[in-house]
Design a protein around this motif. Structure first.
Motif, PDB file in Angstrom:
ATOM      1  N   PHE A 110      13.545   8.861  10.274  1.00 27.23           N
ATOM      2  CA  PHE A 110      13.488   7.833   9.235  1.00 27.23           C
ATOM      3  C   PHE A 110      12.411   8.186   8.199  1.00 27.23           C
ATOM      4  CE2 PHE A 110      14.381   5.682  13.347  1.00 27.23           C
ATOM      5  CZ  PHE A 110      15.695   5.309  13.103  1.00 27.23           C
ATOM      6  N   ILE A 111      12.720   7.955   6.938  1.00 31.68           N
ATOM      7  CA  ILE A 111      11.718   8.021   5.871  1.00 31.68           C
ATOM      8  C   ILE A 111      11.627   6.626   5.273  1.00 31.68           C
ATOM      9  CG2 ILE A 111      11.038   9.019   3.656  1.00 31.68           C
ATOM     10  CD1 ILE A 111      12.742  11.466   4.322  1.00 31.68           C
ATOM     11  N   ALA A 141      15.129  17.932  -1.221  1.00 30.82           N
ATOM     12  CA  ALA A 141      13.890  18.710  -1.127  1.00 30.82           C
ATOM     13  C   ALA A 141      12.705  17.909  -1.679  1.00 30.82           C
ATOM     14  CB  ALA A 141      14.046  20.032  -1.867  1.00 30.82           C
ATOM     15  N   ALA A 142      12.906  17.221  -2.802  1.00 31.71           N
ATOM     16  CA  ALA A 142      11.827  16.427  -3.409  1.00 31.71           C
ATOM     17  C   ALA A 142      11.390  15.285  -2.498  1.00 31.71           C
ATOM     18  CB  ALA A 142      12.275  15.890  -4.769  1.00 31.71           C
ATOM     19  N   LEU A 143      12.315  14.802  -1.659  1.00 30.63           N
ATOM     20  CA  LEU A 143      11.986  13.704  -0.735  1.00 30.63           C
ATOM     21  C   LEU A 143      11.443  14.213   0.598  1.00 30.63           C
ATOM     22  CD1 LEU A 143      14.954  11.244  -1.399  1.00 30.63           C
ATOM     23  CD2 LEU A 143      12.672  11.266  -2.440  1.00 30.63           C
ATOM     24  N   GLY A 144      11.297  15.541   0.724  1.00 34.17           N
ATOM     25  CA  GLY A 144      10.669  16.109   1.914  1.00 34.17           C
ATOM     26  C   GLY A 144      11.615  16.534   3.016  1.00 34.17           C
ATOM     27  N   SER A 175      14.165  19.143   4.973  1.00 33.66           N
ATOM     28  CA  SER A 175      14.381  20.579   5.107  1.00 33.66           C
ATOM     29  C   SER A 175      15.784  20.901   4.601  1.00 33.66           C
ATOM     30  CB  SER A 175      14.242  21.007   6.568  1.00 33.66           C
ATOM     31  OG  SER A 175      15.386  20.598   7.309  1.00 33.66           O
ATOM     32  N   GLU A 176      16.059  22.171   4.412  1.00 35.99           N
ATOM     33  CA  GLU A 176      17.394  22.576   3.940  1.00 35.99           C
ATOM     34  C   GLU A 176      18.489  22.168   4.909  1.00 35.99           C
ATOM     35  OE1 GLU A 176      17.959  26.575   2.560  1.00 35.99           O
ATOM     36  OE2 GLU A 176      16.020  26.584   1.537  1.00 35.99           O
ATOM     37  N   ALA A 177      18.166  22.076   6.192  1.00 40.15           N
ATOM     38  CA  ALA A 177      19.172  21.748   7.207  1.00 40.15           C
ATOM     39  C   ALA A 177      19.401  20.254   7.360  1.00 40.15           C
ATOM     40  CB  ALA A 177      18.755  22.333   8.551  1.00 40.15           C
ATOM     41  N   GLU A 178      18.525  19.432   6.800  1.00 37.43           N
ATOM     42  CA  GLU A 178      18.659  17.990   6.972  1.00 37.43           C
ATOM     43  C   GLU A 178      19.537  17.377   5.888  1.00 37.43           C
ATOM     44  OE1 GLU A 178      14.615  16.474   9.067  1.00 37.43           O
ATOM     45  OE2 GLU A 178      14.391  17.138   6.979  1.00 37.43           O
ATOM     46  N   ARG A 179      20.198  16.275   6.260  1.00 39.77           N
ATOM     47  CA  ARG A 179      21.061  15.541   5.338  1.00 39.77           C
ATOM     48  C   ARG A 179      20.724  14.053   5.405  1.00 39.77           C
ATOM     49  NH1 ARG A 179      21.300  19.823   3.944  1.00 39.77           N
ATOM     50  NH2 ARG A 179      23.034  21.256   3.718  1.00 39.77           N
ATOM     51  N   ILE A 180      20.983  13.371   4.304  1.00 38.22           N
ATOM     52  CA  ILE A 180      20.753  11.928   4.260  1.00 38.22           C
ATOM     53  C   ILE A 180      22.034  11.226   4.708  1.00 38.22           C
ATOM     54  CG2 ILE A 180      20.287   9.949   2.759  1.00 38.22           C
ATOM     55  CD1 ILE A 180      18.636  11.958   0.993  1.00 38.22           C
ATOM     56  N   ILE A 181      21.928  10.466   5.773  1.00 40.68           N
ATOM     57  CA  ILE A 181      23.071   9.681   6.240  1.00 40.68           C
ATOM     58  C   ILE A 181      23.207   8.433   5.383  1.00 40.68           C
ATOM     59  CG2 ILE A 181      23.989   8.333   8.169  1.00 40.68           C
ATOM     60  CD1 ILE A 181      22.659  10.371  10.030  1.00 40.68           C
ATOM     61  N   GLY A 182      22.078   7.849   5.034  1.00 41.01           N
ATOM     62  CA  GLY A 182      22.135   6.679   4.182  1.00 41.01           C
ATOM     63  C   GLY A 182      20.760   6.147   3.861  1.00 41.01           C
TER      64      GLY A 182
END
Length: 190
Positions: free
Chosen positions: A53-54, A152-155, A157-164
């Motif tokens: 979570f962010i 990337a700007a939100l921190g 990694s290249e492998a991570e995705r935003i679910i929502g």
């Protein structure tokens, strides 16, 4: 009323409000901790916790909006100032925004799809936990969730995705329920 009755009433009454109808106050620290603890209780084959979570609160919401707007302006240099302002305000429309991030990765036994679905379940439980505590919440993605530069700007990694992005606040006005699909249209029997 029984606990089961209360839980069923809660589940039946949850709906996604318009994001512009979310107002202050948002949850306090204890309520937020409860929401995140509940969101973490999702099915998680292999106990991988393939999500994180962010939190975007206070000034962080505006700073994140600046990052989103910078990417938007790079792609749309002729954009009207009003449109740029919309992009800057993306994460300021509610007192609290929680990004649920997928950390799904190849695993010998657990497909990445299953890991991603676990993160989606975390979004759903966040919505329900907010509702159970008297707040309203809506789950959005929008274009910036899919942009690698924004991630990337939100921190991420290249492998991570935003679910929502789960926007949480106090409901500013009553919401009409949207039409729901007819159950017979969704059900078949084998």
């Amino acid at each position: 009323m029984t606990l089961a009755g209360s839980a069923l009433d809660l589940l039946k009454s949850r709906k996604s409000p318009k994001v512009f109808d979310l107002a202050f106050p948002g949850p306090n620290a204890a309520e937020l901790d409860t929401m995140l603890a509940i969101a973490s209780r999702v099915p998680d084959h292999g106990k991988l916790a393939p999500w994180r979570f962010i939190l975007f609160e206070g000034e962080a919401r505006r700073r994140a909006g600046e990052a989103i707007a910078a990417v938007f302006m790079a792609d749309n240099p002729e954009a009207e100032p009003e449109r740029v302002a919309i992009e800057k305000a993306r994460l300021t429309r509610a007192p609290l925004v929680i990004a649920v991030i997928s950390k799904a990765a190849p695993h010998v036994k657990i497909p990445e799809w299953e890991q991603t679905l676990s993160g989606a379940a975390a979004c759903t439980l966040l919505l329900l936990a907010a509702h159970a505590q008297g707040y309203a919440a809506t789950w959005l993605t929008e274009w910036y969730a899919y942009d690698a530069r924004v991630r990337a700007a939100l921190g991420l990694s290249e492998a991570e995705r935003i679910i929502g992005f789960v926007h949480i606040g106090t409901l500013a006005r009553p919401q009409d329920d949207r039409p729901r699909p007819a159950l017979p249209d969704l059900i078949s029997r084998y």
